[in-house]
Design a protein around this motif. Structure first.
Motif, PDB file in Angstrom:
ATOM      1  N   VAL A  95      -0.518  -7.887 -12.863  1.00 17.52           N
ATOM      2  CA  VAL A  95      -0.839  -6.460 -12.782  1.00 17.52           C
ATOM      3  C   VAL A  95       0.292  -5.785 -12.006  1.00 17.52           C
ATOM      4  O   VAL A  95       0.519  -6.101 -10.843  1.00 17.52           O
ATOM      5  N   GLY A  96       1.009  -4.911 -12.667  1.00 16.33           N
ATOM      6  CA  GLY A  96       2.145  -4.246 -12.036  1.00 16.33           C
ATOM      7  C   GLY A  96       1.686  -3.403 -10.848  1.00 16.33           C
ATOM      8  O   GLY A  96       0.633  -2.778 -10.890  1.00 16.33           O
ATOM      9  N   ASN A  97       2.500  -3.417  -9.822  1.00 20.00           N
ATOM     10  CA  ASN A  97       2.198  -2.668  -8.609  1.00 20.00           C
ATOM     11  C   ASN A  97       1.955  -1.189  -8.915  1.00 20.00           C
ATOM     12  O   ASN A  97       1.025  -0.563  -8.417  1.00 20.00           O
ATOM     13  N   MET A  98       2.811  -0.655  -9.767  1.00 21.62           N
ATOM     14  CA  MET A  98       2.730   0.759 -10.124  1.00 21.62           C
ATOM     15  C   MET A  98       1.425   1.049 -10.879  1.00 21.62           C
ATOM     16  O   MET A  98       0.745   2.031 -10.593  1.00 21.62           O
ATOM     17  N   THR A  99       1.105   0.191 -11.832  1.00 18.28           N
ATOM     18  CA  THR A  99      -0.138   0.352 -12.597  1.00 18.28           C
ATOM     19  C   THR A  99      -1.337   0.336 -11.658  1.00 18.28           C
ATOM     20  O   THR A  99      -2.270   1.140 -11.773  1.00 18.28           O
ATOM     21  N   PHE A 100      -1.308  -0.604 -10.731  1.00 22.27           N
ATOM     22  CA  PHE A 100      -2.379  -0.751  -9.759  1.00 22.27           C
ATOM     23  C   PHE A 100      -2.527   0.526  -8.935  1.00 22.27           C
ATOM     24  O   PHE A 100      -3.626   1.076  -8.788  1.00 22.27           O
ATOM     25  N   LEU A 101      -1.401   1.015  -8.418  1.00 21.28           N
ATOM     26  CA  LEU A 101      -1.432   2.227  -7.593  1.00 21.28           C
ATOM     27  C   LEU A 101      -1.999   3.406  -8.364  1.00 21.28           C
ATOM     28  O   LEU A 101      -2.825   4.169  -7.878  1.00 21.28           O
ATOM     29  N   ARG A 102      -1.521   3.531  -9.598  1.00 20.05           N
ATOM     30  CA  ARG A 102      -1.948   4.668 -10.398  1.00 20.05           C
ATOM     31  C   ARG A 102      -3.430   4.581 -10.732  1.00 20.05           C
ATOM     32  O   ARG A 102      -4.158   5.579 -10.700  1.00 20.05           O
ATOM     33  N   LYS A 134      11.275   2.076   2.249  1.00 18.60           N
ATOM     34  CA  LYS A 134      12.300   1.157   1.729  1.00 18.60           C
ATOM     35  C   LYS A 134      11.698   0.174   0.710  1.00 18.60           C
ATOM     36  O   LYS A 134      11.992  -1.024   0.714  1.00 18.60           O
ATOM     37  N   ILE A 135      10.847   0.697  -0.156  1.00 18.05           N
ATOM     38  CA  ILE A 135      10.306  -0.107  -1.249  1.00 18.05           C
ATOM     39  C   ILE A 135      11.085   0.291  -2.498  1.00 18.05           C
ATOM     40  O   ILE A 135      11.065   1.450  -2.892  1.00 18.05           O
ATOM     41  N   ASP A 136      11.794  -0.682  -3.088  1.00 17.66           N
ATOM     42  CA  ASP A 136      12.658  -0.319  -4.216  1.00 17.66           C
ATOM     43  C   ASP A 136      11.905  -0.376  -5.555  1.00 17.66           C
ATOM     44  O   ASP A 136      10.761  -0.828  -5.628  1.00 17.66           O
ATOM     45  N   ALA A 137      12.590   0.082  -6.593  1.00 21.95           N
ATOM     46  CA  ALA A 137      11.975   0.178  -7.924  1.00 21.95           C
ATOM     47  C   ALA A 137      11.459  -1.174  -8.394  1.00 21.95           C
ATOM     48  O   ALA A 137      10.411  -1.276  -9.029  1.00 21.95           O
ATOM     49  N   ASP A 138      12.191  -2.208  -8.026  1.00 22.08           N
ATOM     50  CA  ASP A 138      11.812  -3.550  -8.452  1.00 22.08           C
ATOM     51  C   ASP A 138      10.454  -3.951  -7.871  1.00 22.08           C
ATOM     52  O   ASP A 138       9.601  -4.513  -8.567  1.00 22.08           O
ATOM     53  N   MET A 139      10.262  -3.625  -6.599  1.00 21.49           N
ATOM     54  CA  MET A 139       8.980  -3.947  -5.951  1.00 21.49           C
ATOM     55  C   MET A 139       7.822  -3.176  -6.566  1.00 21.49           C
ATOM     56  O   MET A 139       6.686  -3.632  -6.571  1.00 21.49           O
ATOM     57  N   LEU A 140       8.124  -2.008  -7.072  1.00 23.68           N
ATOM     58  CA  LEU A 140       7.076  -1.203  -7.705  1.00 23.68           C
ATOM     59  C   LEU A 140       6.690  -1.775  -9.061  1.00 23.68           C
ATOM     60  O   LEU A 140       5.565  -1.636  -9.521  1.00 23.68           O
ATOM     61  N   LYS A 141       7.666  -2.404  -9.693  1.00 24.12           N
ATOM     62  CA  LYS A 141       7.433  -2.938 -11.036  1.00 24.12           C
ATOM     63  C   LYS A 141       6.769  -4.304 -10.997  1.00 24.12           C
ATOM     64  O   LYS A 141       6.015  -4.671 -11.890  1.00 24.12           O
ATOM     65  N   ARG A 142       7.087  -5.053  -9.967  1.00 24.06           N
ATOM     66  CA  ARG A 142       6.572  -6.433  -9.878  1.00 24.06           C
ATOM     67  C   ARG A 142       5.048  -6.461  -9.759  1.00 24.06           C
ATOM     68  O   ARG A 142       4.438  -5.498  -9.328  1.00 24.06           O
ATOM     69  N   PRO A 143       4.464  -7.607 -10.113  1.00 25.68           N
ATOM     70  CA  PRO A 143       3.009  -7.727  -9.958  1.00 25.68           C
ATOM     71  C   PRO A 143       2.608  -7.541  -8.485  1.00 25.68           C
ATOM     72  O   PRO A 143       3.366  -7.912  -7.592  1.00 25.68           O
TER      73      PRO A 143
END
Ligand SMILES: Nc1ncnc2c1ncn2[C@@H]1O[C@H](COP(=O)(O)OP(=O)(O)O)[C@@H](O)[C@H]1O
Ligand SMILES: [Mg+2]
Lengths: 251, 421
Positions: A95-102, A134-143
């Motif tokens: 589950v992508g971090n971004m999906t989860f947040l949204r 300091k959370i980068d795009a990669d961290m947002l995309k990762r599970p």
């Protein structure tokens, strides 16, 4: 903002009393700290407030902004404005971090009768808030939390907090496992959310986090009870002498 | 031989009659009948059919099943070929013209000499040892149609085979042959209920350095009985990926038989199944044979089962003598959403080479309460949080889909299927 009255909690599985009558009142806009040795019931307090299964409230209540919350589902408490930054954030593979947040942001908005955030607005907000942590795009995309370092997990908790904009934030050992730089970053994130309206309950074993997140009130929890309450100087006392003296005092 | 033919096999063969004589495939069909008469059709005592009852597939006639609607790979740019109740529908199909690929129909390919003669029933026959698969032989003998596909280059878009069902009593036997020439690559999508009862075979021959991807959607809310076999043979440095998403329905058995014949080849078969209800029975049966150097194979099967649904996984990795440096992986997992659901797994490794790395695992579990609490504490309602954890559970299988857009398509499908369950 949050009032805990005579809270008694035991385990559901066995008759083990963990919280033995906690009284606590966090006023709007204030930062309260709960300190105490391991095993004193700090995490249990945060779990019971946020609605984790496995605990039975045998006495007492908790009132959030005028509403009794202990009978609510965890998601209802969240929608009511409660947030817990976990001591051990949970990994959710796939589950992508971004999906989860949204999903979380929109679920809460829906529960409050607000419109969902558009994809564009959401993205803009996440990016801005992630950047300060300091959370980068990669961290947002990762599970969610998968393969994150200890510091990354804690920063990710603060990002969720920043996105969900709760009224009452509980932070459970957010400093554990962090080096000083990581802790400063987290503390900055928390301080950025202090706006005079939002209240905080900062749970910590050590005093050092409180150098960065300055508390108004400090409570010492021991064996399921708050045994002492004071100002920031109480934390310094713990730092200097440990818990032994305070515990000896009340014993 | 006829004297030993059991009643069930006899009844089925009698109902089917003599295979239609269609040009180049006739020899293979007659041979298949002979083989079938020797083995007989499977029954419940058959070890290979221990968990799934074969009766629906062996009965002389199909059990009626309400025709199921299906949207398939709507929105994906593809060359579409449609079968209705197992019968080709020209009006609902695109022209077979596409660069890098030659497509024709089995039913109308009646020349005497054809390249497909070297494959039709041949890979199926190879796949009959060490375990016999009589229902695949039956398919070879009696297939009424199918696609004969030759991939000669890099195909720009997928071939989408749509199987619609109109009749409650339809009984389809389709047989496809796919030959991927050296260095060529193609993707085939399959979707739809096919028929009340379906028996489909796809024989796939992947030459050196070639790539073939297979993506399949089965379901949902159908009553159909579906049996599929894919027989795949891989050449040197070739790659094969197959993924199947199945939801609901009654009886599905997907068999994948893979021969790693060339060195440095890679084959991944994966599946995600969502089962709801006591009449759901989903069976993945996989047999991978490594017979070359440095082969890599992965089997990733995940099943989410509730309300009495049954999931079955039988998977084998056979590493033959001399197949050194084989890397074989197999995982089968089930997520049981209540106490009534059941999962049977039979993972097997059989290794005759000494320098190999093979691993397998099988787990059965429930939703992780702590993860559920974590999601709910963020305001996600319980049902939605459960769906997120189901997607999380299925992710490793979905990850096996080669193309990212198609991966997103499947994820989207999963999300909708879960949300309006
Ligand atoms: N689910 C549980 N099962 C058994 N014991 C528990 C459980 N939750 C808490 N406890 C016990 O309750 C006490 C308080 O634990 P906890 O709240 O985690 O303390 P702290 O966070 O202050 O270190 C400890 O003795 C702990 O072992
Ligand atoms: Mg703790």
């Amino acid at each position: 903002m949050l009032e805990i009255k005579n809270l008694h909690v035991q385990l559901e599985e066995e008759e083990k009393q963990i919280l033995k009558g906690i009284d606590l009142k966090v006023e709007t806009g204030k930062v309260h700290a709960i300190m105490g040795p391991n095993g004193s019931g700090k995490s249990t307090t945060s779990y019971v407030l946020s609605g984790r299964d496995g605990y039975e409230v045998t006495e007492g209540e908790a009132i959030l902004d005028g509403q009794s919350i202990l009978d609510l589902e965890p998601e209802e408490r969240a929608a009511a404005g409660l947030f817990l930054a976990f001591q051990y954030p949970v990994e959710i593979p796939g589950v992508g971090n971004m999906t989860f947040l949204r999903t979380a942001v929109n679920a809460q908005r829906k529960a409050r009768g607000q419109d969902e955030l558009s994809a564009g607005d959401f993205l803009k907000e996440v990016r801005a808030k992630a950047k300060t942590l300091k959370i980068d795009a990669d961290m947002l995309k990762r599970p969610v939390n998968v393969g994150f370092s200890g510091g990354e997990k804690k920063r990710n908790e603060i990002l969720q907090m920043a996105m969900l904009e709760p009224k009452m934030c509980i932070l459970d050992e957010t400093d554990s496992g962090l080096d000083v730089d990581a802790m400063k970053l987290v503390a900055e994130g928390v301080n950025a959310l202090r706006d005079g309206e939002r209240s905080f309950l900062v749970i910590t074993h050590y005093q050092r986090l409180l150098d960065y997140i300055k508390p108004d009130v400090v409570h010492i929890l021991y064996d399921g009870r708050i045994v002492k309450t004071g100002g920031p100087e109480l934390a310094l006392e713990v730092e200097k002498n440990g818990y032994a003296d305070i515990i000896a005092e009340v014993a | 031989m006829a004297a030993f033919l059991d009643a069930k096999t006899n009844d089925r063969l009698t109902a089917l009659g003599t295979p239609a004589a269609v040009g180049w495939s006739e020899d293979a069909r007659l041979d298949a009948v002979t083989r079938l008469r020797t083995t007989g059709l499977p029954d419940r005592r058959d070890e290979y059919w221990k968990y799934t009852r074969p009766d629906a597939f062996t009965a002389p006639a199909a059990t009626a099943a309400a025709a199921a609607e299906f949207e398939g790979f709507a929105g994906v740019d593809a060359l579409t070929i449609t079968f209705v109740d197992g019968v080709f529908d020209a009006d609902a199909s695109d022209d077979f013209a596409l660069e890098g690929i030659e497509i024709e129909r089995l039913a109308t390919s009646d020349v005497d000499i054809h390249w497909a003669k070297d494959l039709y029933g041949v890979l199926e026959t190879n796949g009959q040892t060490p375990v016999s698969r009589p229902l695949a032989a039956l398919n070879t003998a009696y297939a009424t149609d199918g696609l004969i596909i030759r991939v000669t280059g890099e195909v720009s878009k997928p071939i989408s085979v749509v199987y619609l069902q109109k009749s409650d009593a339809s009984d389809a036997i389709l047989h496809h042959v796919v030959k991927v020439d050296a260095g060529a690559s193609a993707t085939i999508l399959e979707a739809g209920p096919v028929a009340a009862r379906a028996n489909t075979v796809m024989e796939i021959d992947i030459a050196d350095n070639a790539t073939f991807n297979h993506l399949r959607l089965q379901g949902r809310d159908h009553e159909q009985a579906t049996l599929t076999h894919t027989f795949t043979r891989l050449g040197n440095e070739s790659a094969f990926k197959s993924f199947t998403l199945t939801a609901n329905g009654t009886l599905t058995r997907n068999e994948a038989i893979i021969e790693m014949n060339g060195d440095d080849a890679s084959a991944h078969v994966a599946g995600a199944a969502l089962g709801d209800g006591g009449d759901f029975n989903h069976d993945d049966t996989v047999f991978v044979t490594h017979d070359a150097l440095n082969g890599e194979s992965r089997q990733v099967f995940k099943k989410v089962l509730r309300n009495g649904a049954t999931g079955i996984f039988q998977g084998k990795i056979l590493v033959k003598e001399g197949a050194q440096k084989t890397d074989g992986y197999q995982i089968s997992q089930s997520l049981l959403l209540d106490d009534d659901a059941q999962f049977y797994a039979k993972p097997e490794l059989e290794i005759y080479a000494d320098d190999v790395a093979c691993s397998h695992g099988s787990t059965t579990g429930a939703i992780d309460d702590h993860a559920l609490y974590y999601l709910r504490s963020r305001g996600v309602p319980k049902a939605q949080a459960e769906d997120m954890l189901v997607l999380s559970f299925l992710a490793e299988a979905v990850d096996e889909i080669a193309d990212e857009d198609l991966q997103d398509f499947i994820l989207g499908k999963l999300e909708t299927w879960l949300a309006d369950r």
